[in-house]
Scaffold this motif. Structure first.
Motif, short mmCIF file in Angstrom:
data_model
loop_
_atom_site.label_atom_id
_atom_site.label_comp_id
_atom_site.label_asym_id
_atom_site.label_seq_id
_atom_site.Cartn_x
_atom_site.Cartn_y
_atom_site.Cartn_z
N ILE A 1 0.85 -1.20 0.00
CA ILE A 1 0.00 0.00 0.00
C ILE A 1 0.88 1.25 0.00
O ILE A 1 0.68 2.17 -0.80
CB ILE A 1 -0.96 0.01 1.20
CG1 ILE A 1 -1.97 -1.13 1.09
CG2 ILE A 1 -1.68 1.35 1.31
CD1 ILE A 1 -2.81 -1.34 2.33
N TYR A 2 1.86 1.26 0.88
CA TYR A 2 2.74 2.43 1.01
C TYR A 2 3.53 2.66 -0.27
O TYR A 2 3.76 3.80 -0.67
CB TYR A 2 3.67 2.22 2.20
CG TYR A 2 4.34 3.47 2.67
CD1 TYR A 2 3.60 4.50 3.26
CD2 TYR A 2 5.71 3.63 2.56
CE1 TYR A 2 4.22 5.65 3.70
CE2 TYR A 2 6.33 4.78 3.00
CZ TYR A 2 5.58 5.79 3.57
OH TYR A 2 6.20 6.93 4.01
N ALA A 3 3.94 1.59 -0.93
CA ALA A 3 4.75 1.70 -2.14
C ALA A 3 3.97 2.24 -3.33
O ALA A 3 4.57 2.73 -4.29
CB ALA A 3 5.35 0.35 -2.49
N THR A 4 2.65 2.20 -3.28
CA THR A 4 1.87 2.69 -4.42
C THR A 4 2.05 4.18 -4.65
O THR A 4 1.90 4.65 -5.77
CB THR A 4 0.36 2.39 -4.27
OG1 THR A 4 -0.13 3.01 -3.08
CG2 THR A 4 0.10 0.90 -4.24
N GLN A 5 2.40 4.91 -3.60
CA GLN A 5 2.60 6.35 -3.78
C GLN A 5 3.85 6.66 -4.61
O GLN A 5 3.98 7.77 -5.13
CB GLN A 5 2.65 7.06 -2.44
CG GLN A 5 3.87 6.75 -1.62
CD GLN A 5 3.82 7.42 -0.26
OE1 GLN A 5 3.11 8.41 -0.08
NE2 GLN A 5 4.56 6.89 0.68
N LYS B 1 -6.13 5.47 0.10
CA LYS B 1 -6.40 6.22 -1.12
C LYS B 1 -5.05 6.46 -1.76
O LYS B 1 -4.01 6.23 -1.16
CB LYS B 1 -7.08 7.55 -0.78
CG LYS B 1 -8.47 7.37 -0.23
CD LYS B 1 -9.13 8.72 -0.06
CE LYS B 1 -10.54 8.53 0.41
NZ LYS B 1 -10.81 8.90 1.75
N LEU B 2 -5.06 6.93 -2.96
CA LEU B 2 -3.80 7.17 -3.65
C LEU B 2 -3.23 8.55 -3.35
O LEU B 2 -2.53 9.12 -4.15
CB LEU B 2 -3.99 6.96 -5.15
CG LEU B 2 -4.38 5.55 -5.54
CD1 LEU B 2 -4.51 5.44 -7.05
CD2 LEU B 2 -3.36 4.55 -5.03
N ASP B 3 -3.53 9.08 -2.17
CA ASP B 3 -2.89 10.31 -1.73
C ASP B 3 -2.12 10.02 -0.45
O ASP B 3 -2.33 9.02 0.21
CB ASP B 3 -3.90 11.44 -1.51
CG ASP B 3 -4.94 11.14 -0.44
OD1 ASP B 3 -4.89 10.05 0.15
OD2 ASP B 3 -5.79 12.00 -0.19
N LEU B 4 -1.20 10.89 -0.10
CA LEU B 4 -0.31 10.65 1.02
C LEU B 4 -1.06 10.52 2.34
O LEU B 4 -0.74 9.66 3.16
CB LEU B 4 0.73 11.78 1.11
CG LEU B 4 1.82 11.60 2.15
CD1 LEU B 4 2.58 10.31 1.91
CD2 LEU B 4 2.77 12.79 2.11
N VAL B 5 -2.09 11.31 2.54
CA VAL B 5 -2.84 11.27 3.79
C VAL B 5 -3.51 9.90 3.97
O VAL B 5 -3.42 9.29 5.02
CB VAL B 5 -3.89 12.41 3.84
CG1 VAL B 5 -4.78 12.27 5.07
CG2 VAL B 5 -3.20 13.76 3.84
N GLY B 6 -4.18 9.43 2.95
CA GLY B 6 -4.85 8.14 3.03
C GLY B 6 -3.87 6.99 3.20
O GLY B 6 -4.11 6.07 3.98
N ILE B 7 -2.76 7.04 2.50
CA ILE B 7 -1.76 5.97 2.61
C ILE B 7 -1.15 5.98 4.00
O ILE B 7 -0.98 4.93 4.61
CB ILE B 7 -0.68 6.13 1.51
CG1 ILE B 7 -1.29 5.78 0.15
CG2 ILE B 7 0.52 5.24 1.80
CD1 ILE B 7 -0.41 6.09 -1.02
N ASN B 8 -0.80 7.14 4.51
CA ASN B 8 -0.22 7.21 5.85
C ASN B 8 -1.19 6.69 6.90
O ASN B 8 -0.80 5.97 7.82
CB ASN B 8 0.22 8.64 6.18
CG ASN B 8 1.50 9.01 5.50
OD1 ASN B 8 2.29 8.15 5.11
ND2 ASN B 8 1.74 10.30 5.34
N ARG B 9 -2.45 7.05 6.78
CA ARG B 9 -3.46 6.59 7.73
C ARG B 9 -3.56 5.06 7.65
O ARG B 9 -3.54 4.38 8.66
CB ARG B 9 -4.82 7.23 7.45
CG ARG B 9 -5.87 6.83 8.46
CD ARG B 9 -7.26 7.42 8.18
NE ARG B 9 -7.27 8.73 7.57
CZ ARG B 9 -7.64 8.96 6.30
NH1 ARG B 9 -8.02 7.97 5.53
NH2 ARG B 9 -7.65 10.17 5.82
N ALA B 10 -3.67 4.56 6.44
CA ALA B 10 -3.82 3.12 6.25
C ALA B 10 -2.59 2.38 6.74
O ALA B 10 -2.69 1.40 7.49
CB ALA B 10 -4.06 2.81 4.78
N PHE B 11 -1.44 2.85 6.34
CA PHE B 11 -0.21 2.11 6.62
C PHE B 11 0.22 2.24 8.08
O PHE B 11 0.40 1.24 8.76
CB PHE B 11 0.90 2.60 5.69
CG PHE B 11 2.19 1.87 5.85
CD1 PHE B 11 2.33 0.58 5.36
CD2 PHE B 11 3.26 2.46 6.49
CE1 PHE B 11 3.53 -0.10 5.50
CE2 PHE B 11 4.46 1.78 6.62
CZ PHE B 11 4.60 0.50 6.13
#
Length: 106
Positions: free
Chosen positions: A2-6, A75-85
């Motif tokens: 997930i984190y790598a998708t950014q 989500k494919l934005d930094l905020v969503g990825i950080n929250r998820a990860f």
């Protein structure tokens, strides 16, 4: 995953042959779901192998919910990825640690 998708656009532009570039973002996220399912199964297996009791298994729905939440909020934005990860994985780790320790102490 997930984190790598950014980093997908950067990796592609720079010729980095990451797994996310090879699979694409959608397939990478599906693979992350599969890996989390396998992780959950491994946690159940760990509980069986370690002969843990009810406290440990009562924590499993919390872990499952956190893993599910991770995939629903990414989500494919930094905020969503950080929250998820970061938040979900930190929660899973903390619940796992507390559940094992409390189960062994009781």
């Amino acid at each position: 995953m997930i984190y790598a998708t950014q980093d997908y656009d950067f990796d592609r532009r720079e010729g980095i042959r990451s797994l996310v570039v090879k699979l694409g973002v959608v397939s990478s996220l599906r693979l992350a779901q599969l890996l989390h399912l396998l992780t959950f199964a491994a946690l159940i297996g760990f509980g069986l192998a370690a002969k843990l009791g009810a406290v440990y298994y009562w924590s499993m729905p919390l872990i499952a919910a956190a893993l599910f939440y991770e995939h629903k909020t990414q989500k494919l934005d930094l905020v969503g990825i950080n929250r998820a990860f970061f938040q979900s994985n930190a929660f899973v780790s903390a619940v796992f640690l507390v559940a094992v320790c409390v189960d062994r102490l009781i």
